[in-house]
Scaffold this active site. Structure first.
Site, PDB file in Angstrom:
ATOM      1  CD  GLU A   1      -2.593   1.075   2.736  1.00  0.00           C
ATOM      2  OE1 GLU A   1      -3.532   1.867   2.896  1.00  0.00           O
ATOM      3  OE2 GLU A   1      -2.270   0.211   3.581  1.00  0.00           O
TER       4      GLU A   1
ATOM      5  CE  LYS B   1      -7.205   1.388   3.528  1.00  0.00           C
ATOM      6  NZ  LYS B   1      -5.997   1.703   4.334  1.00  0.00           N
TER       7      LYS B   1
ATOM      8  CB  CYS C   1      -4.683  -1.782   4.274  1.00  0.00           C
ATOM      9  SG  CYS C   1      -3.917  -2.118   5.892  1.00  0.00           S
TER      10      CYS C   1
ATOM     11  CB  SER D   1      -9.354 -57.887   9.112  1.00  0.00           C
ATOM     12  OG  SER D   1      -8.050 -58.452   9.164  1.00  0.00           O
TER      13      SER D   1
ATOM     14  CB  CYS E   1     -13.890 -55.678  -3.068  1.00  0.00           C
ATOM     15  SG  CYS E   1     -14.744 -54.397  -4.008  1.00  0.00           S
TER      16      CYS E   1
ATOM     17  CB  SER F   1     -23.374 -50.019 -12.889  1.00  0.00           C
ATOM     18  OG  SER F   1     -23.675 -49.750 -11.534  1.00  0.00           O
TER      19      SER F   1
END
Length: 695
Positions: free
Chosen positions: A58, A127, A183, A381, A499, A672
């Site tokens: 500034e 400002k 600022c 697990s 899985c 899917s």
């Protein structure tokens, strides 16, 4: 197009990043020529480092502490002459400069930020809020932005846009639309930058002086981080440093660059010399976060009137995309596991407690007092059993109410079954062992599989019969004992489709690991061992962490129970540490494969050193671009093409983090029968060789 992309693959601008800089020059009070020279020198350095934008403090051309000298015409004229030097320099520098100076307009004086690029003054921003309390007396010299009556101002022989509601957009990088405030503007209840963000600004810049006070630096940092988070934006904060008058104040030169609440870079304080602070801001990430968080759009609609006040100024600036420009930003190798020890421990504590609380609630609401769990002696697990143990403690139930079963099959190793036995013993649960081979042989014989006739055929049927038998036993045991089955499959396995449909690693009554990736589970088990959270032996837990990940369904060379398993999971689906990285940036941000690979190279490339989050191995695995591309291809095909049907029917389980889950009731709903074509096509744009197109 592919060859053109290969040439710029290693340039950060290609992937939606923008390098920005915050400058803190050494200055002299009321010496604009000196200050302009320092400004230009820093701008040249920023340009040489590939930055597209650099912000200065500034009133940096005059110094903030000029007090009543601001009303002296000689100083005002000198500031304009200094600006002319900067404008001339900008004609040969490919960078946007934002400098602070007093500007005259319609008999008033304004504290302004001037945006300069390409030999032009693009805009002047006054400002909005002038502090006039404590040590500040700005209203004595300046007028606030809303006093301005003109929308243009004459400076250095040019007419420039003038006003607080200006946005600046780079034509070559449309995601970079920035706004400037000064600022005090960010210290008020509703900063101008809030409305600017709703008008499309992704980068918010603050030209500040902000003196040094005890405790102020921390508050400034929190303020800037919070504003960047609330606006889903990058926030660049400058501050005055060495050279400002110390008549009544001191100056620390604290500069900050934040992105969506994350501190990317922070300068040292009380540095004597001029210095720069750099960061590479991920503009695409900001855009995608705004897109994902639909309440952001609702806010835009609610404040459409304020947003409509902003005018967009085009910035014609060429980007240095033809040359390699490596990422100047730390990319965590393990995005699910913080590398900082304090944050890592906090993360583990929170994730573990979320899992425990969720299981406690499920047991309390269902009226169940017992759980059934299969314990393999492997990682997933083990962690699920640790969660069960803590849940029983919180419910004031005996750990004997955990009915744990290890069920060795045709390829179970002596190591894992021994680890399962020891773990169940130290946990203090009800432990039992069921040899599933007789029932598996019966099943194989019933369906006419050649193995039952003595042939060593280890196909997918042979594998899934074992997995299915284990699951069948667990559900029937739950029926027998009035319990629920606790799932053990993790987020990484679900993402990769690793899985078996309808069996234990996919189906259960409740899965506490559902949204926890493999890399995090590994560290959670290690963390439990280190903290003694459930009183389990650290030795057996460490042994489990060090065990090779394998489904243990196909016998190894020795054959039969006790032989080494022929399968190593990561030989098939790629290293989990890399696939979890791919999962995070694909699921959480929806980045294209080319960008994921670029980030992976920044994190895992052989030019970088790194460590596993627990601090072991200063140098660990490294991957070149060829390996990254190969494993990313495995991930993309499995994630988008072959595995969604398994995710569409997963059991209940708690979401633990912002990294996402794959539950159709939570973060991820997908068909899917989708194709992976567009992702695989983008993958092919990545250079083939480890060094092709790279610096």
């Amino acid at each position: 197009m592919k060859n053109l992309f290969s040439n710029c693959f290693s340039n950060l601008y290609t992937h939606g990043f923008a390098r920005v800089a915050v400058a803190t020059p050494h200055l002299r009070v009321a010496d604009p020529a000196f200050n302009a020279a320092e400004t230009i020198a820093l701008a040249r350095q920023a340009h040489a480092q590939g930055a597209v934008l650099v912000a200065f403090p500034e009133l940096g051309l005059s110094a903030y502490t000029c007090e009543d000298l601001f009303h002296q015409r000689a100083l005002q004229d000198a500031c304009e002459a200094a600006l002319a030097q900067i404008v001339a320099e900008s004609a040969v520098l490919g960078i946007v400069m934002i400098v602070g100076m007093p500007v005259r307009s319609q008999h008033l004086l304004f504290n302004c930020a001037v945006v300069v690029a390409g030999g032009r003054i693009l805009g002047v921003v006054p400002k909005s809020f002038l502090p006039n309390y404590g040590e500040f007396y700005e209203s004595r010299q300046f007028s606030p932005a809303d006093c301005a009556r003109e929308t243009t101002v004459a400076l250095c022989g040019q007419q420039a846009r003038f006003g607080a509601c200006l946005l600046f957009e780079l034509a070559a990088l449309p995601l970079l639309r920035f706004h400037v405030e000064i600022c005090e503007d960010v210290w008020v209840p509703i900063p101008p930058s809030s409305f600017a963000a709703l008008a499309g600004a992704t980068v918010l810049v603050n030209l500040s002086a902000s003196n040094a006070l005890v405790g102020k630096a921390g508050y400034r940092r929190q303020l800037v981080q919070q504003q960047s988070a609330r606006c889903i934006a990058a926030y660049l904060y400058t501050s005055a440093g060495n050279g400002e008058s110390s008549t009544d104040m001191a100056w620390d030169g604290q500069s900050l660059i934040c992105e969506n609440g994350e501190l990317l870079a922070q300068s040292g304080r009380f540095q004597g010399d001029s210095h720069l602070l750099f960061a590479d801001v991920d503009l695409e990430r900001l855009s995608r976060e705004r897109m994902r968080q639909t309440t952001y759009a609702q806010s835009m609609q609610r404040h459409a009137g304020e947003a409509a006040k902003f005018e967009v100024v085009a910035v014609d600036l060429a980007l240095a995309q033809g040359r390699p420009l490596a990422l100047m930003r730390h990319v965590e190798r393990f995005p699910y596991v913080p590398s900082d020890p304090a944050r890592r421990d906090e993360r583990c504590t929170e994730v573990y407690n979320i899992q425990v609380q969720a299981l406690v609630q499920r047991l309390a609401s269902s009226g169940m007092k017992k759980v059934v769990i299969g314990v393999s002696g492997g990682l997933d697990s083990t962690h699920a059993l640790l969660v069960c143990a803590r849940a029983m403690d919180k419910l004031a139930l005996p750990r004997a109410n955990i009915l744990a079963y290890t069920m060795p099959g045709f390829a179970t190793s002596e190591r894992t079954v021994a680890q399962a036995r020891e773990l169940m013993a130290v946990i203090g649960c009800s432990a039992a062992e069921i040899d599933i081979r007789p029932s598996c042989i019966q099943m194989l014989a019933d369906i006419g599989h050649p193995y039952a006739g003595g042939e060593e055929i280890y196909d997918v049927t042979f594998e899934n019969v074992q997995a299915g038998e284990r699951t069948s036993h667990l559900f029937r045991l739950a029926n027998l004992h009035g319990a629920i089955v606790i799932g053990t499959g993790d987020l990484s396995e679900l993402a990769l489709g690793w899985c078996t449909y309808g069996v234990g690693d996919h189906m259960s009554h409740y899965n506490v690991n559902a949204s926890v990736p493999k890399t995090l589970i590994s560290h959670l088990v290690r963390w439990v061992a280190e903290t003694g959270a459930v009183g389990a032996s650290s030795q057996v837990l460490q042994q489990i962490v060090d065990t090779e990940i394998s489904p243990e369904l196909v016998p190894g060379k020795k054959g039969g129970q006790g032989g080494e398993p022929a399968q190593k999971t990561q030989d098939v689906i790629g290293p989990y540490e890399l696939q979890d990285f791919n999962l995070y940036y694909t699921l959480r941000y929806g980045f294209a494969p080319t960008k994921v690979a670029f980030l992976a190279l920044a994190a895992w490339g052989d030019r970088n050193s790194g460590s596993w989050p627990n601090g072991e191995h200063v140098e660990r695995n490294q991957y070149d671009l060829a390996a990254i591309k190969r494993n990313l291809g495995i991930f993309l095909y499995r994630f988008f093409k072959t595995s969604q049907f398994k995710r569409s029917c997963v059991p209940n389980g708690p979401k633990v983090g912002t990294g996402g889950s794959l539950s159709p009731r939570g973060d991820w709903r997908a068909p899917s029968d989708s194709e992976a074509t567009v992702w695989m096509a983008d993958l092919e744009r990545i250079p083939h060789g480890a060094d092709e197109g790279l610096a």
